[in-house]
Design a protein around this motif. Structure first.
Motif, PDB file in Angstrom:
ATOM      1  N   VAL A 178       0.836  -1.202   0.000  1.00  0.00           N
ATOM      2  CA  VAL A 178       0.000   0.000   0.000  1.00  0.00           C
ATOM      3  C   VAL A 178       0.873   1.256   0.000  1.00  0.00           C
ATOM      4  O   VAL A 178       0.627   2.211  -0.741  1.00  0.00           O
ATOM      5  CB  VAL A 178      -0.947  -0.001   1.217  1.00  0.00           C
ATOM      6  N   VAL A 179       1.920   1.248   0.826  1.00  0.00           N
ATOM      7  CA  VAL A 179       2.819   2.413   0.916  1.00  0.00           C
ATOM      8  C   VAL A 179       3.545   2.625  -0.412  1.00  0.00           C
ATOM      9  O   VAL A 179       3.603   3.745  -0.933  1.00  0.00           O
ATOM     10  CB  VAL A 179       3.845   2.203   2.056  1.00  0.00           C
ATOM     11  N   TYR A 180       4.088   1.554  -0.978  1.00  0.00           N
ATOM     12  CA  TYR A 180       4.864   1.663  -2.219  1.00  0.00           C
ATOM     13  C   TYR A 180       3.988   2.132  -3.379  1.00  0.00           C
ATOM     14  O   TYR A 180       4.392   3.007  -4.157  1.00  0.00           O
ATOM     15  CB  TYR A 180       5.512   0.325  -2.567  1.00  0.00           C
ATOM     16  N   PHE A 181       2.782   1.575  -3.501  1.00  0.00           N
ATOM     17  CA  PHE A 181       1.962   1.921  -4.657  1.00  0.00           C
ATOM     18  C   PHE A 181       1.280   3.270  -4.497  1.00  0.00           C
ATOM     19  O   PHE A 181       0.919   3.901  -5.493  1.00  0.00           O
ATOM     20  CB  PHE A 181       0.952   0.806  -4.933  1.00  0.00           C
ATOM     21  N   ALA A 182       1.123   3.753  -3.267  1.00  0.00           N
ATOM     22  CA  ALA A 182       0.665   5.139  -3.076  1.00  0.00           C
ATOM     23  C   ALA A 182       1.709   6.097  -3.633  1.00  0.00           C
ATOM     24  O   ALA A 182       1.380   7.099  -4.282  1.00  0.00           O
ATOM     25  CB  ALA A 182       0.423   5.410  -1.590  1.00  0.00           C
ATOM     26  N   ARG A 183       2.979   5.770  -3.416  1.00  0.00           N
ATOM     27  CA  ARG A 183       4.065   6.593  -3.954  1.00  0.00           C
ATOM     28  C   ARG A 183       4.087   6.535  -5.483  1.00  0.00           C
ATOM     29  O   ARG A 183       4.337   7.530  -6.160  1.00  0.00           O
ATOM     30  CB  ARG A 183       5.395   6.105  -3.387  1.00  0.00           C
ATOM     31  N   VAL A 184       3.812   5.348  -6.022  1.00  0.00           N
ATOM     32  CA  VAL A 184       3.770   5.202  -7.482  1.00  0.00           C
ATOM     33  C   VAL A 184       2.682   6.084  -8.080  1.00  0.00           C
ATOM     34  O   VAL A 184       2.903   6.762  -9.090  1.00  0.00           O
ATOM     35  CB  VAL A 184       3.535   3.717  -7.868  1.00  0.00           C
ATOM     36  N   GLN A 185       1.496   6.120  -7.453  1.00  0.00           N
ATOM     37  CA  GLN A 185       0.406   6.946  -7.966  1.00  0.00           C
ATOM     38  C   GLN A 185       0.740   8.434  -7.880  1.00  0.00           C
ATOM     39  O   GLN A 185       0.375   9.214  -8.752  1.00  0.00           O
ATOM     40  CB  GLN A 185      -0.889   6.650  -7.210  1.00  0.00           C
ATOM     41  N   LYS A 227      11.530   4.097 -11.380  1.00  0.00           N
ATOM     42  CA  LYS A 227      12.281   3.571 -10.241  1.00  0.00           C
ATOM     43  C   LYS A 227      11.347   3.130  -9.105  1.00  0.00           C
ATOM     44  O   LYS A 227      11.530   2.059  -8.522  1.00  0.00           O
ATOM     45  CB  LYS A 227      13.258   4.632  -9.735  1.00  0.00           C
ATOM     46  N   ASP A 228      10.355   3.966  -8.795  1.00  0.00           N
ATOM     47  CA  ASP A 228       9.429   3.607  -7.710  1.00  0.00           C
ATOM     48  C   ASP A 228       8.577   2.397  -8.081  1.00  0.00           C
ATOM     49  O   ASP A 228       8.268   1.557  -7.227  1.00  0.00           O
ATOM     50  CB  ASP A 228       8.524   4.798  -7.365  1.00  0.00           C
ATOM     51  N   THR A 229       8.189   2.312  -9.364  1.00  0.00           N
ATOM     52  CA  THR A 229       7.408   1.156  -9.810  1.00  0.00           C
ATOM     53  C   THR A 229       8.245  -0.114  -9.738  1.00  0.00           C
ATOM     54  O   THR A 229       7.767  -1.166  -9.281  1.00  0.00           O
ATOM     55  CB  THR A 229       6.898   1.363 -11.252  1.00  0.00           C
ATOM     56  N   VAL A 230       9.506  -0.014 -10.185  1.00  0.00           N
ATOM     57  CA  VAL A 230      10.402  -1.176 -10.127  1.00  0.00           C
ATOM     58  C   VAL A 230      10.614  -1.616  -8.679  1.00  0.00           C
ATOM     59  O   VAL A 230      10.581  -2.812  -8.357  1.00  0.00           O
ATOM     60  CB  VAL A 230      11.759  -0.852 -10.799  1.00  0.00           C
ATOM     61  N   THR A 231      10.816  -0.640  -7.778  1.00  0.00           N
ATOM     62  CA  THR A 231      11.005  -0.967  -6.357  1.00  0.00           C
ATOM     63  C   THR A 231       9.785  -1.683  -5.796  1.00  0.00           C
ATOM     64  O   THR A 231       9.903  -2.695  -5.091  1.00  0.00           O
ATOM     65  CB  THR A 231      11.257   0.323  -5.547  1.00  0.00           C
ATOM     66  N   ILE A 293      -2.133  -9.328  -4.038  1.00  0.00           N
ATOM     67  CA  ILE A 293      -1.587  -8.314  -3.124  1.00  0.00           C
ATOM     68  C   ILE A 293      -1.205  -7.054  -3.887  1.00  0.00           C
ATOM     69  O   ILE A 293      -1.434  -5.929  -3.426  1.00  0.00           O
ATOM     70  CB  ILE A 293      -0.397  -8.884  -2.334  1.00  0.00           C
ATOM     71  N   VAL A 294      -0.615  -7.226  -5.083  1.00  0.00           N
ATOM     72  CA  VAL A 294      -0.280  -6.056  -5.905  1.00  0.00           C
ATOM     73  C   VAL A 294      -1.557  -5.291  -6.254  1.00  0.00           C
ATOM     74  O   VAL A 294      -1.623  -4.063  -6.091  1.00  0.00           O
ATOM     75  CB  VAL A 294       0.464  -6.486  -7.192  1.00  0.00           C
ATOM     76  N   ALA A 295      -2.562  -6.025  -6.738  1.00  0.00           N
ATOM     77  CA  ALA A 295      -3.817  -5.372  -7.130  1.00  0.00           C
ATOM     78  C   ALA A 295      -4.495  -4.720  -5.932  1.00  0.00           C
ATOM     79  O   ALA A 295      -4.975  -3.582  -6.009  1.00  0.00           O
ATOM     80  CB  ALA A 295      -4.746  -6.397  -7.783  1.00  0.00           C
ATOM     81  N   PHE A 296      -4.534  -5.416  -4.803  1.00  0.00           N
ATOM     82  CA  PHE A 296      -5.166  -4.869  -3.606  1.00  0.00           C
ATOM     83  C   PHE A 296      -4.415  -3.628  -3.108  1.00  0.00           C
ATOM     84  O   PHE A 296      -5.029  -2.631  -2.730  1.00  0.00           O
ATOM     85  CB  PHE A 296      -5.205  -5.928  -2.506  1.00  0.00           C
ATOM     86  N   SER A 297      -3.092  -3.698  -3.107  1.00  0.00           N
ATOM     87  CA  SER A 297      -2.284  -2.567  -2.627  1.00  0.00           C
ATOM     88  C   SER A 297      -2.515  -1.335  -3.487  1.00  0.00           C
ATOM     89  O   SER A 297      -2.687  -0.222  -2.977  1.00  0.00           O
ATOM     90  CB  SER A 297      -0.798  -2.945  -2.627  1.00  0.00           C
ATOM     91  N   ALA A 301      -4.408   2.137  -2.293  1.00  0.00           N
ATOM     92  CA  ALA A 301      -3.771   3.446  -2.458  1.00  0.00           C
ATOM     93  C   ALA A 301      -4.650   4.363  -3.309  1.00  0.00           C
ATOM     94  O   ALA A 301      -4.841   5.541  -2.991  1.00  0.00           O
ATOM     95  CB  ALA A 301      -2.395   3.278  -3.107  1.00  0.00           C
ATOM     96  N   SER A 302      -5.227   3.817  -4.386  1.00  0.00           N
ATOM     97  CA  SER A 302      -6.094   4.610  -5.258  1.00  0.00           C
ATOM     98  C   SER A 302      -7.365   5.031  -4.537  1.00  0.00           C
ATOM     99  O   SER A 302      -7.827   6.174  -4.670  1.00  0.00           O
ATOM    100  CB  SER A 302      -6.455   3.809  -6.514  1.00  0.00           C
ATOM    101  N   SER A 303      -7.953   4.120  -3.758  1.00  0.00           N
ATOM    102  CA  SER A 303      -9.201   4.449  -3.059  1.00  0.00           C
ATOM    103  C   SER A 303      -8.974   5.526  -2.007  1.00  0.00           C
ATOM    104  O   SER A 303      -9.831   6.398  -1.801  1.00  0.00           O
ATOM    105  CB  SER A 303      -9.799   3.199  -2.423  1.00  0.00           C
TER     106      SER A 303
END
Length: 580
Positions: A178-185, A227-231, A293-297, A301-303
């Motif tokens: 959730v933290v990582y993909f919020a940063r990606v968005q 970079k953030d997406t790869v991480t 988990i990727v989709a949920f995270s 983050a999107s929600s």
């Protein structure tokens, strides 16, 4: 996520049906290993062909049930998810339209676009996948464990020995995701912002040959997104190997100790095959967990980002659709000690501004850039709210007016002419959708644009490109003025809206507007224009430094005399240049 997914409530029955069909499909999958065990123990090992045929036909029939359940499940899941996405996107857009300007400025435009597009798509897809496979995977794991205990509790223990580790591991990975993909968005927001700025300023970029610089700027923000997406994806890629490692150890234990149990008579061959079958199904389900988990995270983050918009209701504009008839009162305007500063900024943009304009009068507003002219105009239709003081329209405080009536009584022509993709007729009727064609043409004549429109091959049906790209600056300004006149406003606000007009056209425009009954507020830098006004308001750093007629200010204001003298010198120099 609760607020976002509340928009799925109207589709509870399609969701219930989809879930029922998914559970039916899952039940078939969980029963099949039991049937296989029965065929092996009671049919193959007992050499009973009837058992083999009977249970084989049952398995085939159940497979067809699962097949058709899956197809119908997909239909209902798609219907619920797409309808949910539509409603959510509509709700977000309506919420943005209801924002006051103060609330709107809290969100970057690119961030709102991302929320309305990719963020909605993300949660919409998660709902669909949840009804189709995402919920099925964990239920398959749980169901397989239960059925394994039903078949042989001793062998099933080897399947659950890694469960505590898997539970805490998946919980930890979901939180990190959730933290990582919020940063990606957020990075995606920045990429959209750079793209938006670049596309809006494409002419300027080409004129200044700044394409290479802009490409470099885009490359930097896109690289941060990469970079953030790869991480984030690397973090998520740890899930599958870890799950498979634990499951393979459990499977090897089942095979090893199961073989011993079969040899010693503690288990039948069919039971061992069923346990192994359940273990393989669990392994297959676990392979989906990384995706889940990727989709949920990403969806969480999107929600959360969309929820920021949906719950930002502390300062929404409330439009009363019922007319109270107040707009018929006329256009008298009065400011009494009005001050304004933007939220979070202590420096006032306007400081104790007071003036009075009678109905039908024309007020010219002058001042240097940043003196508060446009801000003052924005306070009248309550695009911004005054911090202190009172503003009265027709003797009634603007806060007491229903917002719809207040804005219906005002025709606003902004500093930057904004046109919409569509025909000229559609752009003009945007001011009043009930206006007849002859009324639109009359407004165009007053705005001195009718003759230009008549020269176009398709006349009023001529398509206007994005932001009026196929029109000149003067044509866009005159169309904007015509659009405001269509409203038949009691107060007409022109925010430096004649800057692109030549002297002859501007004079013809003012002559045509003299017949209007509206109170006019005109921001201008031209003394020649200000001279034709009943009163002139001179601002300097947000304060009134002069108020009265042209003759009054020439006597009273040194600043106004300086402006008048400088423009007179410019006109003399221009005339001399033309004569030479």
């Amino acid at each position: 996520m609760k607020t976002v997914f509340s928009y799925a409530k109207p589709y509870k029955w399609p969701i219930v049906i989809a879930l029922f069909l998914m559970l039916l499909e899952l039940s078939v999958e969980l029963i099949q290993p039991l049937l296989i065990a029965k065929i092996i123990d009671d049919g193959i090992l007992a050499e009973n062909v009837n058992v083999i045929w009977t249970w084989g036909i049952v398995m085939m029939a159940l497979s067809f049930v699962a097949f058709f359940s899956g197809i119908i499940n997909s239909y209902f899941a798609a219907h619920a998810a797409q309808s949910f996405g539509f409603d959510l996107r509509q709700a977000l857009f309506r919420q943005v339209q209801a924002f006051s300007m103060a609330t709107f400025l809290r969100f970057p435009t690119s961030g709102l676009i991302t929320r309305l597009t990719s963020d909605v798509t993300m949660v919409q897809n998660v709902l669909f996948m949840g009804l189709r496979i995402m919920m099925r995977a964990p239920l398959l794991v749980i169901g397989s464990l239960i059925m394994a205990f039903v078949v042989n509790a001793k062998l099933a223990l080897y399947l659950v020995m890694g469960a505590p580790f898997l539970f805490f591991f998946l919980y930890f990975m979901a939180k990190k995701g959730v933290v990582y993909f919020a940063r990606v968005q957020e990075r995606l927001d920045r990429v959209n912002r750079v793209m938006q700025e670049n596309l809006q300023a494409v002419r300027l970029i080409k004129a200044y040959l700044r394409g290479t610089y802009e490409a470099s700027r885009f490359s930097k923000v896109a690289d941060l997104l990469r970079k953030d997406t790869v991480t984030a994806m690397r973090m998520m890629e740890l899930i599958l190997p870890a799950l498979l490692f634990v499951m393979n150890i459990s499977l090897m234990a089942v095979l090893w100790f199961g073989a011993i149990e079969v040899r010693d008579g503690g288990a039948q061959v069919g039971e061992l095959v069923a346990i192994v079958n359940y273990a393989m199904r669990m392994t297959g389900a676990f392979s989906m967990f990384a995706f889940i988990i990727v989709a949920f995270s990403r969806a969480k983050a999107s929600s959360e980002r969309m929820e920021e918009v949906l719950v930002a209701n502390e300062d929404l504009e409330i439009h009363n659709s019922e007319s109270t008839g107040l707009r018929q009162l006329g256009g008298e305007l009065r400011f009494e000690n009005v001050s304004f500063n933007y939220p979070g900024k202590p420096e006032p943009i306007l400081d104790r501004v007071s003036f009075h304009v009678s109905a039908g009068e024309k007020l010219a507003i002058m001042g240097a850039t940043g003196s508060g002219k446009s801000t003052l105009l924005n306070l009248i239709p309550r695009i911004f709210e005054a911090t202190e003081g009172e503003i009265y329209v027709s003797g009634i405080g603007v806060k007491e007016w229903p917002l719809k009536d207040l804005r219906d009584t005002i025709g606003l022509v902004p500093q930057q002419s904004i046109l919409f993709t569509g025909s000229i007729l559609e752009n003009l009727s945007w001011g009043d959708i009930e206006a007849q064609v002859d009324e639109l043409e009359e407004a165009a004549k007053k705005a001195q644009i009718h003759e230009s429109i008549d020269l176009f091959p398709q006349k009023y049906g001529t398509r206007v490109g994005q932001k009026g790209v196929n029109l000149s600056g003067g044509q866009k300004q005159r169309l904007s003025i015509a659009r405001a006149l269509v409203r038949k406003p009691s107060i007409l606000i022109l925010d430096d809206s004649t800057s692109a007009l030549d002297v002859k056209t501007e004079m013809a425009l003012w002559d045509a507007l003299d017949g209007e009954e509206a109170t006019m507020l005109v921001v201008t830098q031209k003394i020649r224009t200000a001279q034709g006004a009943d009163k002139i308001l001179l601002l300097d750093e947000g304060q009134v430094v002069g108020y009265g007629s042209h003759a009054d200010l020439m006597r009273q204001s040194a600043l106004y005399r300086k402006i008048a003298e400088s423009q007179s010198e410019e006109e003399v120099a221009s005339d001399a240049k033309d004569n030479s």
